[in-house]
Design a protein around this motif. Sequence first.
Motif, PDB file in Angstrom:
ATOM      1  N   ASN A   1       0.914  -1.124   0.116  1.00  0.00           N
ATOM      2  CA  ASN A   1       0.132   0.018   0.009  1.00  0.00           C
ATOM      3  C   ASN A   1       0.802   1.205  -0.055  1.00  0.00           C
ATOM      4  O   ASN A   1       0.325   2.213  -0.107  1.00  0.00           O
TER       5      ASN A   1
ATOM      6  N   ARG B   1       3.136   3.980  -1.899  1.00  0.00           N
ATOM      7  CA  ARG B   1       3.470   4.665  -3.068  1.00  0.00           C
ATOM      8  C   ARG B   1       5.227   4.275  -3.290  1.00  0.00           C
ATOM      9  O   ARG B   1       5.455   4.343  -4.298  1.00  0.00           O
TER      10      ARG B   1
ATOM     11  N   CYS C   1      -1.881  -0.401 -10.351  1.00  0.00           N
ATOM     12  CA  CYS C   1      -2.394   0.376  -9.411  1.00  0.00           C
ATOM     13  C   CYS C   1      -3.738  -0.037  -9.328  1.00  0.00           C
ATOM     14  O   CYS C   1      -4.720   0.277 -10.093  1.00  0.00           O
ATOM     15  N   ARG C   2      -4.301  -0.422  -8.186  1.00  0.00           N
ATOM     16  CA  ARG C   2      -5.738  -0.874  -7.846  1.00  0.00           C
ATOM     17  C   ARG C   2      -6.551   0.304  -7.070  1.00  0.00           C
ATOM     18  O   ARG C   2      -6.483   0.394  -5.756  1.00  0.00           O
ATOM     19  N   THR C   3      -7.011   1.160  -7.877  1.00  0.00           N
ATOM     20  CA  THR C   3      -7.699   2.240  -7.274  1.00  0.00           C
ATOM     21  C   THR C   3      -9.360   1.952  -6.475  1.00  0.00           C
ATOM     22  O   THR C   3      -9.522   2.779  -5.479  1.00  0.00           O
ATOM     23  N   LEU C   4      -9.715   0.852  -6.914  1.00  0.00           N
ATOM     24  CA  LEU C   4     -11.090   0.146  -6.278  1.00  0.00           C
ATOM     25  C   LEU C   4     -10.529  -1.205  -5.909  1.00  0.00           C
ATOM     26  O   LEU C   4     -10.086  -2.056  -6.693  1.00  0.00           O
TER      27      LEU C   4
ATOM     28  N   GLY D   1     -11.010   0.536 -12.247  1.00  0.00           N
ATOM     29  CA  GLY D   1     -10.077   0.787 -11.141  1.00  0.00           C
ATOM     30  C   GLY D   1      -8.661   0.382 -11.385  1.00  0.00           C
ATOM     31  O   GLY D   1      -7.964   0.460 -10.241  1.00  0.00           O
TER      32      GLY D   1
ATOM     33  N   SER E   1      -5.105   0.591 -13.134  1.00  0.00           N
ATOM     34  CA  SER E   1      -4.251   1.239 -14.352  1.00  0.00           C
ATOM     35  C   SER E   1      -2.790   0.758 -13.947  1.00  0.00           C
ATOM     36  O   SER E   1      -2.493  -0.072 -13.198  1.00  0.00           O
TER      37      SER E   1
ATOM     38  N   VAL F   1      -0.587   6.024 -10.054  1.00  0.00           N
ATOM     39  CA  VAL F   1      -1.688   6.820  -9.426  1.00  0.00           C
ATOM     40  C   VAL F   1      -1.949   6.607  -7.964  1.00  0.00           C
ATOM     41  O   VAL F   1      -1.731   5.357  -7.990  1.00  0.00           O
ATOM     42  N   PRO F   2      -2.562   7.411  -7.159  1.00  0.00           N
ATOM     43  CA  PRO F   2      -2.874   7.330  -6.020  1.00  0.00           C
ATOM     44  C   PRO F   2      -3.669   5.880  -6.075  1.00  0.00           C
ATOM     45  O   PRO F   2      -4.752   6.036  -6.661  1.00  0.00           O
ATOM     46  N   ALA F   3      -3.466   5.057  -4.993  1.00  0.00           N
ATOM     47  CA  ALA F   3      -4.271   3.851  -4.892  1.00  0.00           C
ATOM     48  C   ALA F   3      -4.022   3.391  -3.515  1.00  0.00           C
ATOM     49  O   ALA F   3      -2.959   3.192  -2.796  1.00  0.00           O
TER      50      ALA F   3
ATOM     51  N   TYR G   1      -1.080  -1.490  -4.496  1.00  0.00           N
ATOM     52  CA  TYR G   1      -0.307  -1.622  -5.697  1.00  0.00           C
ATOM     53  C   TYR G   1       0.198  -3.093  -5.792  1.00  0.00           C
ATOM     54  O   TYR G   1       0.649  -3.516  -4.858  1.00  0.00           O
TER      55      TYR G   1
END
Length: 179
Positions: free
Chosen positions: A19, A21, A36-39, A47, A49, A58-60, A63
């Motif tokens: 988690n 970054r 990147c698992r944003t959801l 979700g 990318s 990207v913020p997630a 990861y």
Amino acid sequence: FPSHDRFNEHNVTTPEFTNSRAVAEQWCRDGETVVCRTLLRSSEGKGISFAKTPEELVPAPLYTKYMKKKSEFRVHVLNQEIIDVQEKRKKRSFDDDRDTRIRNLANGYVFCRGDIKEPTGLRDLALSATQALRYNLGAVDIVYNQHLDKLFVLEVNANPGLMGETLENYANAILKGIK
């Protein structure tokens, strides 16, 4: 990431995750592709990318290192019994561009049952994943990396879409359990 922590506790192989970054940035600098698992609760690749450089991250909340795969499977488990095994395969009639990293319908992949060559340990890994999470029902997504000759659990779907033969298999397993 309770599920990933439980997988680690029960020796269920998964792609490396964090988690942080900063850790994900280091993976990029080391030449890894980062997912990147944003959801954390989604379907069909929503979700997700990919980042190859720290600037692309990207913020997630999660990861993971991207795991190259020869094949991807969905193993359906009910009450610690395998009731269905499917393989994600390219749909022949799909002509659009496809991102082979995400094997979903939008990228031209479908679930197939015929002529599946199951890697050794596929079913045992699916059972271990559902046991680790204490799930009575789960559709376990597993990838096979041929280079490493190793299986990795991507996730366990606690509420998988059920239709057609898969729905029949669940219904028959439930009825068998009632009898």
